[in-house]
Design a protein around this motif. Structure first.
Motif, PDB file in Angstrom:
ATOM      1  N   ILE A 178       0.960  -1.153   0.012  1.00  0.00           N
ATOM      2  CA  ILE A 178       0.042   0.142   0.044  1.00  0.00           C
ATOM      3  C   ILE A 178       0.822   1.206  -0.143  1.00  0.00           C
ATOM      4  O   ILE A 178       0.359   2.288  -0.686  1.00  0.00           O
ATOM      5  N   ASP A 179       1.964   1.123   0.632  1.00  0.00           N
ATOM      6  CA  ASP A 179       2.924   2.400   0.754  1.00  0.00           C
ATOM      7  C   ASP A 179       3.468   2.592  -0.835  1.00  0.00           C
ATOM      8  O   ASP A 179       3.859   4.002  -1.207  1.00  0.00           O
ATOM      9  N   LYS A 180       3.088   1.961  -1.648  1.00  0.00           N
ATOM     10  CA  LYS A 180       3.696   2.134  -3.253  1.00  0.00           C
ATOM     11  C   LYS A 180       2.422   2.479  -4.134  1.00  0.00           C
ATOM     12  O   LYS A 180       2.671   2.785  -5.243  1.00  0.00           O
ATOM     13  N   ILE A 181       1.310   2.428  -3.484  1.00  0.00           N
ATOM     14  CA  ILE A 181       0.118   2.409  -4.444  1.00  0.00           C
ATOM     15  C   ILE A 181      -0.169   3.940  -4.875  1.00  0.00           C
ATOM     16  O   ILE A 181      -0.619   3.898  -6.088  1.00  0.00           O
ATOM     17  N   LEU A 182       0.591   4.841  -4.329  1.00  0.00           N
ATOM     18  CA  LEU A 182       0.329   6.210  -5.238  1.00  0.00           C
ATOM     19  C   LEU A 182       1.430   6.317  -6.296  1.00  0.00           C
ATOM     20  O   LEU A 182       1.766   7.557  -6.937  1.00  0.00           O
ATOM     21  N   SER A 183       2.018   5.277  -6.758  1.00  0.00           N
ATOM     22  CA  SER A 183       3.125   5.138  -7.566  1.00  0.00           C
ATOM     23  C   SER A 183       2.519   4.353  -8.701  1.00  0.00           C
ATOM     24  O   SER A 183       3.275   3.867  -9.700  1.00  0.00           O
ATOM     25  N   LYS A 184       1.144   3.796  -8.682  1.00  0.00           N
ATOM     26  CA  LYS A 184       0.590   2.660  -9.570  1.00  0.00           C
ATOM     27  C   LYS A 184      -0.727   3.473 -10.100  1.00  0.00           C
ATOM     28  O   LYS A 184      -1.686   3.089  -9.820  1.00  0.00           O
ATOM     29  N   PRO A 185      -0.407   4.053 -11.347  1.00  0.00           N
ATOM     30  CA  PRO A 185      -1.820   4.573 -11.938  1.00  0.00           C
ATOM     31  C   PRO A 185      -2.426   3.729 -12.770  1.00  0.00           C
ATOM     32  O   PRO A 185      -2.075   2.681 -13.093  1.00  0.00           O
ATOM     33  N   ILE A 186      -3.489   3.929 -12.798  1.00  0.00           N
ATOM     34  CA  ILE A 186      -4.626   3.233 -13.268  1.00  0.00           C
ATOM     35  C   ILE A 186      -4.688   3.520 -14.919  1.00  0.00           C
ATOM     36  O   ILE A 186      -4.882   4.728 -15.322  1.00  0.00           O
ATOM     37  N   VAL A 187      -3.812   2.661 -15.792  1.00  0.00           N
ATOM     38  CA  VAL A 187      -3.737   3.262 -17.053  1.00  0.00           C
ATOM     39  C   VAL A 187      -4.374   2.232 -18.048  1.00  0.00           C
ATOM     40  O   VAL A 187      -4.727   1.157 -17.443  1.00  0.00           O
ATOM     41  N   PRO A 188      -4.544   2.590 -19.372  1.00  0.00           N
ATOM     42  CA  PRO A 188      -4.517   3.943 -19.770  1.00  0.00           C
ATOM     43  C   PRO A 188      -5.343   4.847 -19.292  1.00  0.00           C
ATOM     44  O   PRO A 188      -6.345   4.572 -18.533  1.00  0.00           O
ATOM     45  N   THR A 189      -5.219   6.403 -19.731  1.00  0.00           N
ATOM     46  CA  THR A 189      -6.095   7.265 -19.146  1.00  0.00           C
ATOM     47  C   THR A 189      -7.562   6.970 -19.504  1.00  0.00           C
ATOM     48  O   THR A 189      -8.434   7.711 -18.467  1.00  0.00           O
ATOM     49  N   GLU A 190      -7.856   6.399 -20.464  1.00  0.00           N
ATOM     50  CA  GLU A 190      -9.175   6.222 -20.922  1.00  0.00           C
ATOM     51  C   GLU A 190      -9.925   5.210 -19.971  1.00  0.00           C
ATOM     52  O   GLU A 190     -11.161   5.461 -19.458  1.00  0.00           O
ATOM     53  N   LEU A 191      -9.373   4.404 -19.345  1.00  0.00           N
ATOM     54  CA  LEU A 191      -9.662   3.394 -18.173  1.00  0.00           C
ATOM     55  C   LEU A 191      -9.897   4.261 -17.002  1.00  0.00           C
ATOM     56  O   LEU A 191     -11.000   3.895 -16.206  1.00  0.00           O
ATOM     57  N   TYR A 192      -9.100   4.874 -16.649  1.00  0.00           N
ATOM     58  CA  TYR A 192      -9.235   5.815 -15.461  1.00  0.00           C
ATOM     59  C   TYR A 192     -10.234   6.651 -15.505  1.00  0.00           C
ATOM     60  O   TYR A 192     -11.061   6.961 -14.585  1.00  0.00           O
ATOM     61  N   ARG A 193     -10.417   7.449 -16.775  1.00  0.00           N
ATOM     62  CA  ARG A 193     -11.452   8.456 -16.927  1.00  0.00           C
ATOM     63  C   ARG A 193     -12.895   7.315 -16.634  1.00  0.00           C
ATOM     64  O   ARG A 193     -13.811   8.045 -16.124  1.00  0.00           O
ATOM     65  N   ALA A 194     -12.976   6.265 -17.101  1.00  0.00           N
ATOM     66  CA  ALA A 194     -14.099   5.266 -17.288  1.00  0.00           C
ATOM     67  C   ALA A 194     -14.484   5.300 -15.368  1.00  0.00           C
ATOM     68  O   ALA A 194     -15.522   4.945 -15.292  1.00  0.00           O
ATOM     69  N   VAL A 195     -13.327   4.970 -14.760  1.00  0.00           N
ATOM     70  CA  VAL A 195     -13.468   4.790 -13.414  1.00  0.00           C
ATOM     71  C   VAL A 195     -14.167   6.012 -12.799  1.00  0.00           C
ATOM     72  O   VAL A 195     -15.091   5.982 -11.938  1.00  0.00           O
ATOM     73  N   ARG A 196     -13.484   7.135 -13.078  1.00  0.00           N
ATOM     74  CA  ARG A 196     -13.942   8.489 -12.586  1.00  0.00           C
ATOM     75  C   ARG A 196     -15.550   8.456 -12.877  1.00  0.00           C
ATOM     76  O   ARG A 196     -16.149   9.146 -12.007  1.00  0.00           O
ATOM     77  N   ASP A 197     -16.013   8.282 -14.121  1.00  0.00           N
ATOM     78  CA  ASP A 197     -17.448   8.489 -14.526  1.00  0.00           C
ATOM     79  C   ASP A 197     -18.400   7.614 -13.802  1.00  0.00           C
ATOM     80  O   ASP A 197     -19.462   7.910 -14.152  1.00  0.00           O
ATOM     81  N   SER A 198     -17.692   6.270 -13.242  1.00  0.00           N
ATOM     82  CA  SER A 198     -18.689   5.577 -12.676  1.00  0.00           C
ATOM     83  C   SER A 198     -18.503   5.332 -11.281  1.00  0.00           C
ATOM     84  O   SER A 198     -19.369   4.679 -10.725  1.00  0.00           O
ATOM     85  N   GLN A 199     -17.592   5.815 -10.790  1.00  0.00           N
ATOM     86  CA  GLN A 199     -17.088   5.745  -9.249  1.00  0.00           C
ATOM     87  C   GLN A 199     -17.001   7.212  -8.621  1.00  0.00           C
ATOM     88  O   GLN A 199     -16.075   7.891  -8.757  1.00  0.00           O
ATOM     89  N   LEU A 200     -18.367   7.734  -8.532  1.00  0.00           N
ATOM     90  CA  LEU A 200     -18.466   9.173  -8.271  1.00  0.00           C
ATOM     91  C   LEU A 200     -17.730   9.788  -6.924  1.00  0.00           C
ATOM     92  O   LEU A 200     -18.513   9.574  -5.988  1.00  0.00           O
ATOM     93  N   ILE A 201     -16.732  10.367  -6.944  1.00  0.00           N
ATOM     94  CA  ILE A 201     -16.138  10.616  -5.707  1.00  0.00           C
ATOM     95  C   ILE A 201     -15.142  11.696  -5.986  1.00  0.00           C
ATOM     96  O   ILE A 201     -14.352  11.722  -6.928  1.00  0.00           O
TER      97      ILE A 201
END
Length: 329
Positions: free
Chosen positions: A69-92
């Motif tokens: 978990i200490d490394k999780i902020l260096s593990k991006p959800i990629v590609p950006t399109e996938l992360y945008r999809a996460v943001r569009d469906s997990q509203l926070i």
């Protein structure tokens, strides 16, 4: 309200002084210079019982080490399109700060669909927001105000809550369990707004199941909650769904929508994770779906609440006939 005695904190601290690396390192990443406040949080989560609080914290530290978990902020959800999809469906998102300096997080409970990515992506994203809050947002707020700020405020928008939410209960219970076991007592108050009938019906049966300390943190506000929330924060910090022109909708345009990847909070978070990934893995890019966190078994309380919600939603469905007709309520 649980009162934690100084003696309990002293006993707890003595136990934690015996912890060796790597647990000591990850504990430092948790407390960020405020170990006493962290111990108090875990004590409150276990009703002041030192032995139980110690076990809870040790389990948390082992979970962090085993899942990196200490490394999780260096593990991006990629590609950006996938992360945008996460943001569009997990509203926070984060809309601002209360007048006391607490970060204000908004959650679109009713309109979150959790249907555009894997369970692991949603859990990873949730933990990354937790860690960014604890490692970046809260330390910055503490430095600004010259005192420990270790909790936040959450505003939960129930707009659009439907019977189809039944399919989300398992994932929401997993996320809730991650928070309960590893990020206890991080939310000062939960404000629930834009409440439809379905929520009201479920709330009546779920409320008695919650622990007293949790019940006391929850305030169900009328309508968009705008007037009540303006007592603790400025208009600029109101989530978009609480503002008069946007009330009744968790989706909005422009940078006011704190759920959007284009909002400054999410841009800063995403850029921070990308920068950290370049520092830790400058050569090999992170592959899509390469970072998984062990999913916890929901605690007994969480399982009972989830079953109760399911049961109540089924009752509503049976009373009102077709699900579709209820979805239009």
């Amino acid at each position: 309200m649980v009162t934690v005695s100084p003696e309990a904190v002293t006993q707890f601290q003595a136990l934690m002084d015996q912890v060796d690396e790597p647990l000591k390192i990850t504990f430092q990443n948790i407390h960020r210079g405020y170990p006493t406040e962290t111990l108090v949080r875990f004590l409150k989560a276990r009703d002041g019982n030192v032995s139980k609080a110690h076990k809870m914290l040790m389990d948390c530290l082992h979970w962090r080490v085993q899942n990196e978990i200490d490394k999780i902020l260096s593990k991006p959800i990629v590609p950006t399109e996938l992360y945008r999809a996460v943001r569009d469906s997990q509203l926070i998102g984060m809309s601002g700060y209360s007048r006391e300096g607490l970060p204000v997080f908004a959650v679109g409970v009713g309109l979150s669909t959790f249907d555009k990515a894997s369970v692991h992506c949603y859990v990873q994203s949730h933990i990354q927001i937790n860690e960014y809050r604890d490692r970046v947002i809260l330390p910055s707020a503490s430095a600004k105000h010259g005192r420990p700020i270790t909790t936040c405020v959450k505003v939960l928008d129930m707009t659009g809550l439907k019977l189809s939410a039944l399919s989300q209960i398992k994932l929401l219970t997993i996320i809730s369990t991650v928070d309960d076991l590893n990020y206890p007592e991080k939310t000062n108050t939960y404000y629930i707004v834009n409440v439809p009938y379905i929520f009201s019906a479920c709330w009546k049966v779920v409320k008695p199941l919650l622990q007293e300390r949790t019940r006391k943190k929850i305030q169900v506000l009328q309508g968009s909650g705008r007037d009540e929330l303006l007592k603790i924060m400025d208009f600029e910090s109101l989530p978009h769904f609480c503002r008069r022109e946007d009330s009744g909708s968790s989706r909005s345009s422009e940078n006011k929508n704190c759920f959007s990847l284009d909002h400054p909070f999410h841009q800063q978070l995403y850029n921070y994770i990308k920068q950290q990934s370049l520092i830790s893995e400058p050569i090999q890019p992170v592959k899509q779906g390469s970072f998984h966190v062990d999913l916890p078994e929901p605690a007994a309380e969480g399982t009972e609440i989830a079953k109760t919600i399911e049961s109540e939603l089924h009752k509503i469905e049976n009373r009102n006939g077709l699900t579709q007709s209820l979805d239009d309520v």
